[in-house]
Motif scaffolding. Structure first.
Motif, PDB file in Angstrom:
ATOM      1  N   GLU A 198       0.832  -1.208   0.000  1.00  0.00           N
ATOM      2  CA  GLU A 198       0.000   0.000   0.000  1.00  0.00           C
ATOM      3  C   GLU A 198       0.861   1.250   0.000  1.00  0.00           C
ATOM      4  O   GLU A 198       0.560   2.230  -0.689  1.00  0.00           O
ATOM      5  N   LEU A 199       1.950   1.210   0.768  1.00  0.00           N
ATOM      6  CA  LEU A 199       2.867   2.349   0.811  1.00  0.00           C
ATOM      7  C   LEU A 199       3.503   2.571  -0.561  1.00  0.00           C
ATOM      8  O   LEU A 199       3.592   3.723  -1.029  1.00  0.00           O
ATOM      9  N   ASP A 200       3.927   1.482  -1.208  1.00  0.00           N
ATOM     10  CA  ASP A 200       4.513   1.599  -2.541  1.00  0.00           C
ATOM     11  C   ASP A 200       3.492   2.171  -3.531  1.00  0.00           C
ATOM     12  O   ASP A 200       3.830   3.003  -4.373  1.00  0.00           O
ATOM     13  N   ASP A 201       2.241   1.685  -3.423  1.00  0.00           N
ATOM     14  CA  ASP A 201       1.183   2.210  -4.286  1.00  0.00           C
ATOM     15  C   ASP A 201       0.985   3.706  -4.058  1.00  0.00           C
ATOM     16  O   ASP A 201       0.841   4.479  -5.007  1.00  0.00           O
ATOM     17  N   MET A 202       0.967   4.091  -2.788  1.00  0.00           N
ATOM     18  CA  MET A 202       0.779   5.508  -2.456  1.00  0.00           C
ATOM     19  C   MET A 202       1.950   6.347  -2.970  1.00  0.00           C
ATOM     20  O   MET A 202       1.752   7.460  -3.469  1.00  0.00           O
ATOM     21  N   LYS A 203       3.169   5.804  -2.868  1.00  0.00           N
ATOM     22  CA  LYS A 203       4.339   6.517  -3.393  1.00  0.00           C
ATOM     23  C   LYS A 203       4.207   6.714  -4.896  1.00  0.00           C
ATOM     24  O   LYS A 203       4.538   7.787  -5.427  1.00  0.00           O
ATOM     25  N   ALA A 204       3.713   5.694  -5.604  1.00  0.00           N
ATOM     26  CA  ALA A 204       3.536   5.798  -7.053  1.00  0.00           C
ATOM     27  C   ALA A 204       2.479   6.863  -7.386  1.00  0.00           C
ATOM     28  O   ALA A 204       2.652   7.646  -8.325  1.00  0.00           O
ATOM     29  N   VAL A 205       1.395   6.894  -6.597  1.00  0.00           N
ATOM     30  CA  VAL A 205       0.347   7.898  -6.813  1.00  0.00           C
ATOM     31  C   VAL A 205       0.913   9.295  -6.574  1.00  0.00           C
ATOM     32  O   VAL A 205       0.687  10.220  -7.368  1.00  0.00           O
ATOM     33  N   VAL A 206       1.659   9.466  -5.515  1.00  0.00           N
ATOM     34  CA  VAL A 206       2.257  10.760  -5.191  1.00  0.00           C
ATOM     35  C   VAL A 206       3.202  11.195  -6.308  1.00  0.00           C
ATOM     36  O   VAL A 206       3.173  12.351  -6.757  1.00  0.00           O
TER      37      VAL A 206
ATOM     38  N   GLY B  86       3.126  10.313  -9.445  1.00  0.00           N
ATOM     39  CA  GLY B  86       2.306  10.678 -10.601  1.00  0.00           C
ATOM     40  C   GLY B  86       1.697  12.060 -10.442  1.00  0.00           C
ATOM     41  O   GLY B  86       1.665  12.856 -11.386  1.00  0.00           O
ATOM     42  N   LEU B  87       1.204  12.356  -9.240  1.00  0.00           N
ATOM     43  CA  LEU B  87       0.611  13.669  -8.983  1.00  0.00           C
ATOM     44  C   LEU B  87       1.652  14.780  -9.060  1.00  0.00           C
ATOM     45  O   LEU B  87       1.373  15.872  -9.570  1.00  0.00           O
ATOM     46  N   GLU B  88       2.857  14.493  -8.567  1.00  0.00           N
ATOM     47  CA  GLU B  88       3.926  15.499  -8.652  1.00  0.00           C
ATOM     48  C   GLU B  88       4.296  15.775 -10.105  1.00  0.00           C
ATOM     49  O   GLU B  88       4.515  16.934 -10.493  1.00  0.00           O
ATOM     50  N   GLU B  89       4.345  14.718 -10.929  1.00  0.00           N
ATOM     51  CA  GLU B  89       4.662  14.904 -12.342  1.00  0.00           C
ATOM     52  C   GLU B  89       3.552  15.693 -13.039  1.00  0.00           C
ATOM     53  O   GLU B  89       3.816  16.581 -13.852  1.00  0.00           O
ATOM     54  N   GLU B  90       2.303  15.365 -12.708  1.00  0.00           N
ATOM     55  CA  GLU B  90       1.168  16.092 -13.292  1.00  0.00           C
ATOM     56  C   GLU B  90       1.194  17.558 -12.869  1.00  0.00           C
ATOM     57  O   GLU B  90       0.965  18.460 -13.683  1.00  0.00           O
ATOM     58  N   ASN B  91       1.497  17.792 -11.601  1.00  0.00           N
ATOM     59  CA  ASN B  91       1.587  19.165 -11.087  1.00  0.00           C
ATOM     60  C   ASN B  91       2.683  19.937 -11.807  1.00  0.00           C
ATOM     61  O   ASN B  91       2.488  21.099 -12.200  1.00  0.00           O
ATOM     62  N   SER B  92       3.812  19.294 -12.010  1.00  0.00           N
ATOM     63  CA  SER B  92       4.923  19.936 -12.711  1.00  0.00           C
ATOM     64  C   SER B  92       4.527  20.290 -14.142  1.00  0.00           C
ATOM     65  O   SER B  92       4.821  21.390 -14.629  1.00  0.00           O
ATOM     66  N   GLU B  93       3.843  19.368 -14.815  1.00  0.00           N
ATOM     67  CA  GLU B  93       3.396  19.624 -16.190  1.00  0.00           C
ATOM     68  C   GLU B  93       2.380  20.768 -16.226  1.00  0.00           C
ATOM     69  O   GLU B  93       2.426  21.631 -17.103  1.00  0.00           O
ATOM     70  N   LEU B  94       1.461  20.791 -15.282  1.00  0.00           N
ATOM     71  CA  LEU B  94       0.464  21.865 -15.230  1.00  0.00           C
ATOM     72  C   LEU B  94       1.119  23.222 -14.962  1.00  0.00           C
ATOM     73  O   LEU B  94       0.711  24.234 -15.541  1.00  0.00           O
ATOM     74  N   ARG B  95       2.127  23.234 -14.129  1.00  0.00           N
ATOM     75  CA  ARG B  95       2.853  24.480 -13.872  1.00  0.00           C
ATOM     76  C   ARG B  95       3.557  24.961 -15.150  1.00  0.00           C
ATOM     77  O   ARG B  95       3.554  26.152 -15.462  1.00  0.00           O
ATOM     78  N   ARG B  96       4.145  24.004 -15.892  1.00  0.00           N
ATOM     79  CA  ARG B  96       4.819  24.355 -17.140  1.00  0.00           C
ATOM     80  C   ARG B  96       3.803  24.936 -18.128  1.00  0.00           C
ATOM     81  O   ARG B  96       4.055  25.958 -18.768  1.00  0.00           O
ATOM     82  N   GLN B  97       2.655  24.287 -18.239  1.00  0.00           N
ATOM     83  CA  GLN B  97       1.608  24.777 -19.140  1.00  0.00           C
ATOM     84  C   GLN B  97       1.117  26.165 -18.719  1.00  0.00           C
ATOM     85  O   GLN B  97       0.847  27.018 -19.567  1.00  0.00           O
ATOM     86  N   ALA B  98       1.000  26.383 -17.417  1.00  0.00           N
ATOM     87  CA  ALA B  98       0.544  27.687 -16.915  1.00  0.00           C
ATOM     88  C   ALA B  98       1.553  28.776 -17.273  1.00  0.00           C
ATOM     89  O   ALA B  98       1.163  29.878 -17.685  1.00  0.00           O
ATOM     90  N   ARG B  99       2.850  28.473 -17.126  1.00  0.00           N
ATOM     91  CA  ARG B  99       3.883  29.452 -17.499  1.00  0.00           C
ATOM     92  C   ARG B  99       3.818  29.760 -18.993  1.00  0.00           C
ATOM     93  O   ARG B  99       3.914  30.916 -19.413  1.00  0.00           O
ATOM     94  N   HIS B 100       3.635  28.712 -19.793  1.00  0.00           N
ATOM     95  CA  HIS B 100       3.538  28.898 -21.246  1.00  0.00           C
ATOM     96  C   HIS B 100       2.307  29.749 -21.591  1.00  0.00           C
ATOM     97  O   HIS B 100       2.388  30.656 -22.424  1.00  0.00           O
ATOM     98  N   ALA B 101       1.179  29.456 -20.960  1.00  0.00           N
ATOM     99  CA  ALA B 101      -0.054  30.206 -21.217  1.00  0.00           C
ATOM    100  C   ALA B 101       0.114  31.671 -20.818  1.00  0.00           C
ATOM    101  O   ALA B 101      -0.378  32.580 -21.503  1.00  0.00           O
TER     102      ALA B 101
END
Length: 97
Positions: free
Chosen positions: A15-23, A25-40
């Motif tokens: 469960e901990l490993d699963d949660m780490k994978a989710v975290v 993924g969310l960090e990568e998504e957050n980073s991508e959204l921040r990049r898109q926001a800067r571009h916009a």
């Protein structure tokens, strides 16, 4: 009992490993959204600059059009003044019979 504790520890680790994978993924998504926001934001700034430039061009074109209208009107008035003076001279020289 120790077997049950080991099973619970294994499940908790999974469960901990699963949660780490989710975290991650969310960090990568957050980073991508921040990049898109800067571009916009950069794109918005560019579009605002373009809009200001177009508005300035439009105002200059309107101003040029108004200048041309004023010049044309002044030329018509000058022409009418010349025509009026010519008619007045012709009328005054001819006299009445």
């Amino acid at each position: 009992s120790s077997r049950q504790a080991l099973e619970q520890a294994r499940v908790a680790t999974e469960e901990l490993d699963d949660m780490k994978a989710v975290v991650k993924g969310l960090e990568e998504e957050n980073s991508e959204l921040r990049r898109q926001a800067r571009h916009a934001e950069k794109e918005q700034h560019s579009l605002c600059s373009q809009a200001e430039g177009l508005q300035e061009e439009r105002l200059l074109a309107e101003g040029q059009g108004l200048r041309e209208q004023i010049q044309a009107q002044a030329a018509r008035m000058a022409s009418l003044e010349v025509s009026g003076a010519t008619v007045a001279r012709a009328g005054g020289a001819g006299g009445l019979p």
